[in-house]
Design an enzyme around this catalytic site. Structure first.
Site, PDB file in Angstrom:
ATOM      1  N   GLY A  66     -50.104  22.769 -17.493  1.00 60.46           N
ATOM      2  CA  GLY A  66     -51.534  22.638 -17.257  1.00 60.46           C
ATOM      3  C   GLY A  66     -51.926  22.941 -15.829  1.00 60.46           C
ATOM      4  N   GLU A 104     -32.863  28.808   6.650  1.00 58.54           N
ATOM      5  CA  GLU A 104     -32.195  29.548   5.576  1.00 58.54           C
ATOM      6  C   GLU A 104     -31.553  30.844   6.066  1.00 58.54           C
ATOM      7  OE1 GLU A 104     -34.820  26.885   4.806  1.00 58.54           O
ATOM      8  OE2 GLU A 104     -35.829  28.814   4.961  1.00 58.54           O
ATOM      9  N   HIS A 111     -54.296  16.125 -25.456  1.00 54.65           N
ATOM     10  CA  HIS A 111     -55.028  16.271 -24.197  1.00 54.65           C
ATOM     11  C   HIS A 111     -56.098  15.202 -24.045  1.00 54.65           C
ATOM     12  CE1 HIS A 111     -57.340  19.155 -21.247  1.00 54.65           C
ATOM     13  NE2 HIS A 111     -56.692  18.204 -20.627  1.00 54.65           N
ATOM     14  N   GLU A 148     -44.479  29.932  -1.074  1.00 54.66           N
ATOM     15  CA  GLU A 148     -43.369  29.412  -1.866  1.00 54.66           C
ATOM     16  C   GLU A 148     -43.736  29.123  -3.322  1.00 54.66           C
ATOM     17  OE1 GLU A 148     -43.985  28.524   1.251  1.00 54.66           O
ATOM     18  OE2 GLU A 148     -42.118  28.314   2.399  1.00 54.66           O
ATOM     19  N   HIS A 168     -37.952  26.937   2.060  1.00 55.15           N
ATOM     20  CA  HIS A 168     -37.819  26.567   3.464  1.00 55.15           C
ATOM     21  C   HIS A 168     -38.004  25.070   3.657  1.00 55.15           C
ATOM     22  CE1 HIS A 168     -37.782  26.671   7.713  1.00 55.15           C
ATOM     23  NE2 HIS A 168     -39.082  26.706   7.917  1.00 55.15           N
ATOM     24  N   GLY A 200     -37.252  31.221   6.033  1.00 55.55           N
ATOM     25  CA  GLY A 200     -37.537  30.343   7.160  1.00 55.55           C
ATOM     26  C   GLY A 200     -36.289  30.192   8.011  1.00 55.55           C
ATOM     27  N   SER A 201     -36.424  29.507   9.112  1.00 54.86           N
ATOM     28  CA  SER A 201     -35.324  29.427  10.072  1.00 54.86           C
ATOM     29  C   SER A 201     -34.088  28.745   9.506  1.00 54.86           C
ATOM     30  CB  SER A 201     -35.797  28.687  11.333  1.00 54.86           C
ATOM     31  OG  SER A 201     -36.297  27.401  10.997  1.00 54.86           O
TER      32      SER A 201
END
Length: 538
Positions: free
Chosen positions: A413, A43, A292, A62, A85, A40-41
């Site tokens: 999960g 980075e 769970h 991402e 980003h 992205g800009s």
């Protein structure tokens, strides 16, 4: 200059070494020359004049990027470097950041931030309170106070990621920091493991020797520390059955071993029932226990004592009964074996009965038959990345993970991990075949990962079990007498999806064509996809 109608002033660049130069040198020294991202800009300056010995692995979203880095780190043994980003990219990635945290996978995650000079104006793509956003599912977060502090922040992040319990860390870096002047830094050496108390290990060894009928419950920590062979030796010395802990996300014990007892369910009452008859429960590299569903009553059978060895102090702190020992699991297993007295006069436990052979009948493919034939026809010593929730039972029954295999699943999960993790595993270990076993519903959380596998020509074989929807959710709903809404997924064509991303695919829906389809899946090199249409569980 102009960009998409905007007038953009070129930022000032230092004449000598920059923050970027110092970081690239640091990453090289740390063995982190594979970078995962979706650019992205904010980075872009990080990648100016990127060194030739570095490689950038592009993911198309991402969450896929983080999943690839997770699989890569698990199979390489070192932390992986991820670039996201700003807040938008971090938001997309949060599901798999959460999974990496539960997987205890070391990731150094960086995210772009707007230029420091315009922080007061709340600019476009500004990451407000950037360090708070990924919490609580990172071990440490930082946005350095000065540009020249960025290399030290990343070095500290690396050490934090690699220290037990391992996990992801996060550093926010303003866009204008990369071109600031900075002196390169030296890599410090930091001890990564905490060894268990000799006195406590001695007491545990004595308890094992005295036990009438010990049982071992092994979790993902054994797999993370590559201690499966050592665990087999310990179990054999004590003639102790070995259960896999509930929801374990790594291979922990060879499932074709005579002492393999099976998989503990994630229910308190069911755990107690499975462990009945044993007077000592030794838990290695796992919580006590992962549940769970709500449960009641004791945590272990009446008359049984419990000893846990785990590298995570927070897991040890919430252990409800017995003795919890904090330390490196592989080291503890080795020391327990060394302290073992001559084999006590115990009977060898009966081996768990193998699941009966499944014979295909009719045309519809049952999941049990698919798993049985897949186990028969697979190559030896493969890496398996699994995310097929409704197929987990048949997989446990008919697809044993052997000592020479590797296995990964999501410990959180959450869905969307296994497909990109398989891609990352293949990048880390290019000489091994990776089998990615997916459900049709879970595959759609990160299907973009197919493109990276095709682009890099990776040896990943994707097998999608198509039962027409979220069958695991229907099964769980039935426990509560709930008719689940939104659980059907008609009309998905995974062969066309794969081919559109550059991966050749095939579909099979009849028993008589299944074996040949599996053989073709594993033929040759490079990525392939097989969609298996199975009979939906009742």
């Amino acid at each position: 200059m102009t960009a998409r109608g905007l007038t953009v002033e070129k930022p000032a660049r230092a004449e000598g070494p920059t923050v970027r130069d110092a970081v690239m040198t640091l990453l090289r020294d740390l063995g982190m020359t594979t970078l995962f991202g979706n650019p992205g800009s904010t980075e872009l300056p990080l990648f100016r004049d990127m060194p030739q010995d570095f490689r950038y692995i592009l993911g198309l979203q991402e969450s896929v990027v983080v999943g690839m880095a997770d699989g890569f780190a698990q199979m390489s043994g070192n932390a992986a470097f991820v670039n996201l980003h700003s807040s938008a990219g971090t938001g997309h990635a949060l599901g798999n950041i959460f999974t990496a945290f539960r997987n205890q996978t070391p990731l150094v995650i960086t995210a772009g931030q707007q230029a420091r000079s315009i922080f007061p104006y709340d600019p476009f793509l500004y990451a407000e309170r950037a360090t708070e956003f990924p919490q609580p599912f990172v071990k440490w977060t930082c946005e350095p106070a000065r540009a020249e502090d960025v290399p030290l922040a990343i070095l500290r992040a690396y050490h934090m990621a690699m220290q037990a319990p391992r996990g992801p860390v996060f550093v926010s870096v303003p866009i204008d920091d990369w071109d600031r002047a900075c002196t390169p830094i030296d890599v410090s050496t930091v001890s990564q493991d905490v060894m268990a108390s000799p006195a406590l290990i001695g007491a545990a060894a004595e308890a094992l020797d005295k036990a009438r009928s010990p049982v071992i419950v092994a979790g993902a920590g054994v797999g993370r520390e590559n201690a499966r062979a050592a665990l087999a030796k310990l179990a054999e010395a004590h003639k102790a059955r070995v259960f896999v802990a509930p929801m374990a996300a790594r291979a922990v014990f060879p499932e074709d071993h005579p002492l393999f007892a099976g998989f503990l369910p994630a229910s308190r009452e069911a755990v107690v029932s499975a462990l009945k008859g044993h007077d000592l429960v030794l838990v290695l590299g796992a919580p006590v226990f992962t549940y769970h569903v709500e449960g009641f009553g004791p945590y272990v059978p009446e008359g049984a004592s419990l000893i846990q060895i785990v590298d995570d102090p927070s897991v040890a702190a919430r252990t409800p009964v017995g003795t919890a020992i904090i330390g490196n699991v592989a080291d503890a297993i080795a020391r327990l074996s060394a302290a073992t007295s001559p084999a006590p006069p115990r009977a060898v436990p009966d081996a768990a009965l193998p699941a009966p052979n499944v014979v295909g009948s009719g045309t519809a493919i049952e999941e049990a038959l698919l798993m049985q034939q897949l186990a028969t026809l697979r190559p030896k010593g493969i890496i398996i990345s699994e995310e097929a929730p409704s197929t987990r039972g048949p997989m446990h029954d008919h697809f044993p993970i052997r000592l020479e295999d590797e296995f990964m699943a999501t410990a959180s999960g959450g869905l969307g991990f296994a497909l990109p993790a398989a891609v990352g595993a293949a990048i880390a270990q290019p000489d091994r075949t990776v089998l990615c076993l997916l459900g049709d519903g879970s595959s759609m959380y990160s299907i973009q990962g197919l493109w990276t596998a095709a682009e890099m020509g990776l040896d990943v074989r994707f097998l999608i079990v198509n039962n027409g929807g979220y069958a695991a959710l229907d099964q769980f709903g039935a426990l509560f007498d709930i008719e689940v809404v939104g659980s059907k997924l008609p009309g998905l064509d995974f062969v066309k999806i794969a081919e559109g991303m550059g991966v050749p695919g095939a579909r099979v829906s009849t028993v008589d064509a299944l074996d040949e389809a599996i053989r073709e899946l594993f033929a040759g090199k490079g990525p392939r996809l097989l969609e298996v249409v199975v009979q939906r569980p009742a």
